[in-house]
Design a protein around this motif. Structure first.
Motif, PDB file in Angstrom:
ATOM      1  N   LEU A   1      83.158  92.111 106.013  1.00 58.76           N
ATOM      2  CA  LEU A   1      82.807  92.472 107.382  1.00 58.76           C
ATOM      3  C   LEU A   1      81.318  92.324 107.642  1.00 58.76           C
ATOM      4  CD1 LEU A   1      85.119  95.548 107.914  1.00 58.76           C
ATOM      5  CD2 LEU A   1      85.492  93.173 108.576  1.00 58.76           C
ATOM      6  N   SER A   2      80.490  92.614 106.628  1.00 55.28           N
ATOM      7  CA  SER A   2      79.052  92.413 106.800  1.00 55.28           C
ATOM      8  C   SER A   2      78.769  90.922 106.696  1.00 55.28           C
ATOM      9  CB  SER A   2      78.269  93.173 105.731  1.00 55.28           C
ATOM     10  OG  SER A   2      78.594  92.687 104.459  1.00 55.28           O
ATOM     11  N   GLY A   3      78.332  90.341 107.761  1.00 53.13           N
ATOM     12  CA  GLY A   3      78.043  88.914 107.743  1.00 53.13           C
ATOM     13  C   GLY A   3      79.229  88.047 108.100  1.00 53.13           C
ATOM     14  N   SER A   4      80.405  88.634 108.312  1.00 50.99           N
ATOM     15  CA  SER A   4      81.609  87.889 108.696  1.00 50.99           C
ATOM     16  C   SER A   4      81.800  86.636 107.858  1.00 50.99           C
ATOM     17  CB  SER A   4      81.555  87.521 110.181  1.00 50.99           C
ATOM     18  OG  SER A   4      81.533  88.676 110.952  1.00 50.99           O
ATOM     19  N   ARG A   5      82.094  86.811 106.578  1.00 51.46           N
ATOM     20  CA  ARG A   5      82.268  85.660 105.702  1.00 51.46           C
ATOM     21  C   ARG A   5      83.539  85.791 104.872  1.00 51.46           C
ATOM     22  NH1 ARG A   5      80.461  87.612 100.803  1.00 51.46           N
ATOM     23  NH2 ARG A   5      79.008  89.315 100.967  1.00 51.46           N
ATOM     24  N   PHE A   6      84.144  84.655 104.551  1.00 54.61           N
ATOM     25  CA  PHE A   6      85.334  84.580 103.707  1.00 54.61           C
ATOM     26  C   PHE A   6      84.887  84.469 102.259  1.00 54.61           C
ATOM     27  CE2 PHE A   6      88.569  82.022 101.508  1.00 54.61           C
ATOM     28  CZ  PHE A   6      89.666  82.848 101.699  1.00 54.61           C
ATOM     29  N   GLN A   7      85.626  85.108 101.328  1.00 58.15           N
ATOM     30  CA  GLN A   7      85.241  85.085  99.921  1.00 58.15           C
ATOM     31  C   GLN A   7      86.478  85.074  99.036  1.00 58.15           C
ATOM     32  OE1 GLN A   7      82.207  87.935  99.020  1.00 58.15           O
ATOM     33  NE2 GLN A   7      82.630  87.931  96.840  1.00 58.15           N
ATOM     34  N   VAL A   8      86.433  84.264  97.960  1.00 59.36           N
ATOM     35  CA  VAL A   8      87.476  84.208  96.939  1.00 59.36           C
ATOM     36  C   VAL A   8      86.795  84.385  95.587  1.00 59.36           C
ATOM     37  CG1 VAL A   8      89.268  82.801  95.850  1.00 59.36           C
ATOM     38  CG2 VAL A   8      88.866  82.602  98.300  1.00 59.36           C
ATOM     39  N   ASN A   9      87.316  85.300  94.756  1.00 60.06           N
ATOM     40  CA  ASN A   9      86.780  85.547  93.417  1.00 60.06           C
ATOM     41  C   ASN A   9      87.898  85.442  92.396  1.00 60.06           C
ATOM     42  OD1 ASN A   9      84.252  86.405  94.560  1.00 60.06           O
ATOM     43  ND2 ASN A   9      85.183  88.387  94.960  1.00 60.06           N
ATOM     44  N   VAL A  10      87.619  84.837  91.243  1.00 59.90           N
ATOM     45  CA  VAL A  10      88.549  84.795  90.118  1.00 59.90           C
ATOM     46  C   VAL A  10      87.745  85.136  88.868  1.00 59.90           C
ATOM     47  CG1 VAL A  10      90.138  83.387  88.764  1.00 59.90           C
ATOM     48  CG2 VAL A  10      89.966  83.032  91.221  1.00 59.90           C
ATOM     49  N   ASN A  11      88.247  86.107  88.061  1.00 57.63           N
ATOM     50  CA  ASN A  11      87.509  86.597  86.895  1.00 57.63           C
ATOM     51  C   ASN A  11      88.387  86.681  85.658  1.00 57.63           C
ATOM     52  OD1 ASN A  11      85.190  87.362  88.563  1.00 57.63           O
ATOM     53  ND2 ASN A  11      86.548  88.957  89.326  1.00 57.63           N
ATOM     54  N   TYR A  12      87.781  86.434  84.505  1.00 56.82           N
ATOM     55  CA  TYR A  12      88.397  86.740  83.218  1.00 56.82           C
ATOM     56  C   TYR A  12      87.736  88.029  82.752  1.00 56.82           C
ATOM     57  CZ  TYR A  12      90.136  86.412  78.480  1.00 56.82           C
ATOM     58  OH  TYR A  12      90.776  86.679  77.298  1.00 56.82           O
ATOM     59  N   LEU A  13      88.545  89.072  82.475  1.00 58.55           N
ATOM     60  CA  LEU A  13      87.997  90.382  82.148  1.00 58.55           C
ATOM     61  C   LEU A  13      88.324  90.811  80.724  1.00 58.55           C
ATOM     62  CD1 LEU A  13      88.955  92.294  85.419  1.00 58.55           C
ATOM     63  CD2 LEU A  13      86.749  91.246  84.843  1.00 58.55           C
ATOM     64  N   PHE A  14      87.347  91.442  80.088  1.00 57.00           N
ATOM     65  CA  PHE A  14      87.536  92.134  78.821  1.00 57.00           C
ATOM     66  C   PHE A  14      87.687  93.608  79.180  1.00 57.00           C
ATOM     67  CE2 PHE A  14      84.994  88.397  77.949  1.00 57.00           C
ATOM     68  CZ  PHE A  14      85.716  87.808  76.922  1.00 57.00           C
ATOM     69  N   ASN A  15      88.602  94.298  78.512  1.00 55.46           N
ATOM     70  CA  ASN A  15      88.923  95.664  78.885  1.00 55.46           C
ATOM     71  C   ASN A  15      88.698  96.616  77.721  1.00 55.46           C
ATOM     72  OD1 ASN A  15      90.328  95.062  81.608  1.00 55.46           O
ATOM     73  ND2 ASN A  15      91.165  93.602  80.168  1.00 55.46           N
ATOM     74  N   LYS A  16      87.920  97.654  77.957  1.00 56.66           N
ATOM     75  CA  LYS A  16      87.691  98.716  76.977  1.00 56.66           C
ATOM     76  C   LYS A  16      88.561  99.884  77.415  1.00 56.66           C
ATOM     77  CE  LYS A  16      85.572 101.205  73.841  1.00 56.66           C
ATOM     78  NZ  LYS A  16      86.408 101.530  72.743  1.00 56.66           N
ATOM     79  N   MET A  17      89.720 100.005  76.767  1.00 61.55           N
ATOM     80  CA  MET A  17      90.693 101.015  77.149  1.00 61.55           C
ATOM     81  C   MET A  17      90.294 102.388  76.604  1.00 61.55           C
ATOM     82  SD  MET A  17      92.497  98.885  78.765  1.00 61.55           S
ATOM     83  CE  MET A  17      94.002  99.670  79.226  1.00 61.55           C
ATOM     84  N   ASN A  18      90.778 103.437  77.267  1.00 66.50           N
ATOM     85  CA  ASN A  18      90.578 104.825  76.837  1.00 66.50           C
ATOM     86  C   ASN A  18      89.109 105.199  76.712  1.00 66.50           C
ATOM     87  OD1 ASN A  18      93.434 105.131  76.587  1.00 66.50           O
ATOM     88  ND2 ASN A  18      93.303 104.074  74.626  1.00 66.50           N
ATOM     89  N   LEU A  19      88.293 104.737  77.647  1.00 59.91           N
ATOM     90  CA  LEU A  19      86.868 105.050  77.629  1.00 59.91           C
ATOM     91  C   LEU A  19      86.645 106.557  77.766  1.00 59.91           C
ATOM     92  CD1 LEU A  19      83.977 103.875  77.636  1.00 59.91           C
ATOM     93  CD2 LEU A  19      84.121 103.861  80.127  1.00 59.91           C
ATOM     94  N   ILE A  20      87.293 107.168  78.761  1.00 57.28           N
ATOM     95  CA  ILE A  20      87.200 108.613  78.974  1.00 57.28           C
ATOM     96  C   ILE A  20      88.617 109.153  79.155  1.00 57.28           C
ATOM     97  CG2 ILE A  20      86.324 110.450  80.467  1.00 57.28           C
ATOM     98  CD1 ILE A  20      84.096 108.506  81.304  1.00 57.28           C
ATOM     99  N   PRO A  21      89.158 109.872  78.158  1.00 58.69           N
ATOM    100  CA  PRO A  21      90.509 110.436  78.297  1.00 58.69           C
ATOM    101  C   PRO A  21      90.558 111.474  79.423  1.00 58.69           C
ATOM    102  CG  PRO A  21      89.788 110.466  76.007  1.00 58.69           C
ATOM    103  CD  PRO A  21      88.595 110.113  76.837  1.00 58.69           C
ATOM    104  N   ILE A  22      91.613 111.380  80.245  1.00 60.52           N
ATOM    105  CA  ILE A  22      91.851 112.335  81.324  1.00 60.52           C
ATOM    106  C   ILE A  22      93.324 112.717  81.247  1.00 60.52           C
ATOM    107  CG2 ILE A  22      91.802 112.745  83.812  1.00 60.52           C
ATOM    108  CD1 ILE A  22      89.707 110.493  84.011  1.00 60.52           C
ATOM    109  N   GLY A  23      93.627 113.824  80.582  1.00 56.92           N
ATOM    110  CA  GLY A  23      95.018 114.224  80.377  1.00 56.92           C
ATOM    111  C   GLY A  23      95.737 113.189  79.533  1.00 56.92           C
ATOM    112  N   ASP A  24      96.905 112.745  80.012  1.00 51.28           N
ATOM    113  CA  ASP A  24      97.677 111.726  79.299  1.00 51.28           C
ATOM    114  C   ASP A  24      97.185 110.315  79.599  1.00 51.28           C
ATOM    115  OD1 ASP A  24      99.257 113.673  78.197  1.00 51.28           O
ATOM    116  OD2 ASP A  24     100.844 113.497  79.715  1.00 51.28           O
ATOM    117  N   GLU A  25      96.294 110.163  80.567  1.00 49.34           N
ATOM    118  CA  GLU A  25      95.780 108.856  80.980  1.00 49.34           C
ATOM    119  C   GLU A  25      94.305 108.751  80.588  1.00 49.34           C
ATOM    120  OE1 GLU A  25      98.140 106.982  82.008  1.00 49.34           O
ATOM    121  OE2 GLU A  25      99.577 108.567  82.363  1.00 49.34           O
TER     122      GLU A  25
END
Length: 154
Positions: free
Chosen positions: A58-82
């Protein structure tokens, strides 16, 4: 050429569901921020995923497409069972410019980083992400963007 790049990135974003390995490994949803629009993520394994978004900033009224390959660090901060998980990686961005260069298409690499939380039932992920984008074609520029979003996994 501009249309070809746009179509290639859009196809890459939405082809990820075709490679789904198991129920729950592919999610689709919405993002609010830059851009506002649709998002998808496909888990390749427990440590890596392909993520993308497309929409309208909305800022600048522009179209954008992003594609990413992500590395994931799971269980960074435990919150209950999740847990709160960290993700980071690299990708590509294609966007239109506004203002003096209205309509010019900029293409280049991006470096996203963010956190996510996945609810077990329903299978819903909420996330926050920021990214540094570097425009290299047709001219150089650097900008940051960010968004909040949610994806439902099936």
């Amino acid at each position: 050429m501009k249309l070809l790049l746009s179509l290639a990135l859009t196809a890459a974003l939405f082809s990820a569901p075709a490679f789904a390995q198991a129920p729950g490994s592919t999610g689709l949803g919405v993002v609010i921020g830059s851009p506002n629009g649709l998002t998808g993520r496909h888990w390749i394994n427990e440590e890596s995923s392909i993520e993308g978004s497309l929409g309208w900033a909305l800022s600048g009224s522009r179209f954008q497409v992003n594609v990413n390959y992500l590395f994931n660090k799971m269980n960074l901060i435990p919150i209950g069972d999740e847990s709160l998980d960290l993700f980071f990686g690299g990708g590509l961005s294609l966007r239109t410019k506004s203002g003096k260069q209205d309509g010019e298409v900029v293409f280049g690499p991006r470096v996203p980083v963010g956190v996510s939380y996945t609810f077990a039932n329903p299978n819903l992920e909420v996330f926050a992400q920021v990214a540094l984008n570097i425009g290299i074609i047709p001219s150089s520029d650097i900008y940051a963007d960010g968004n909040l979003g949610a994806r439902f996994y099936f």
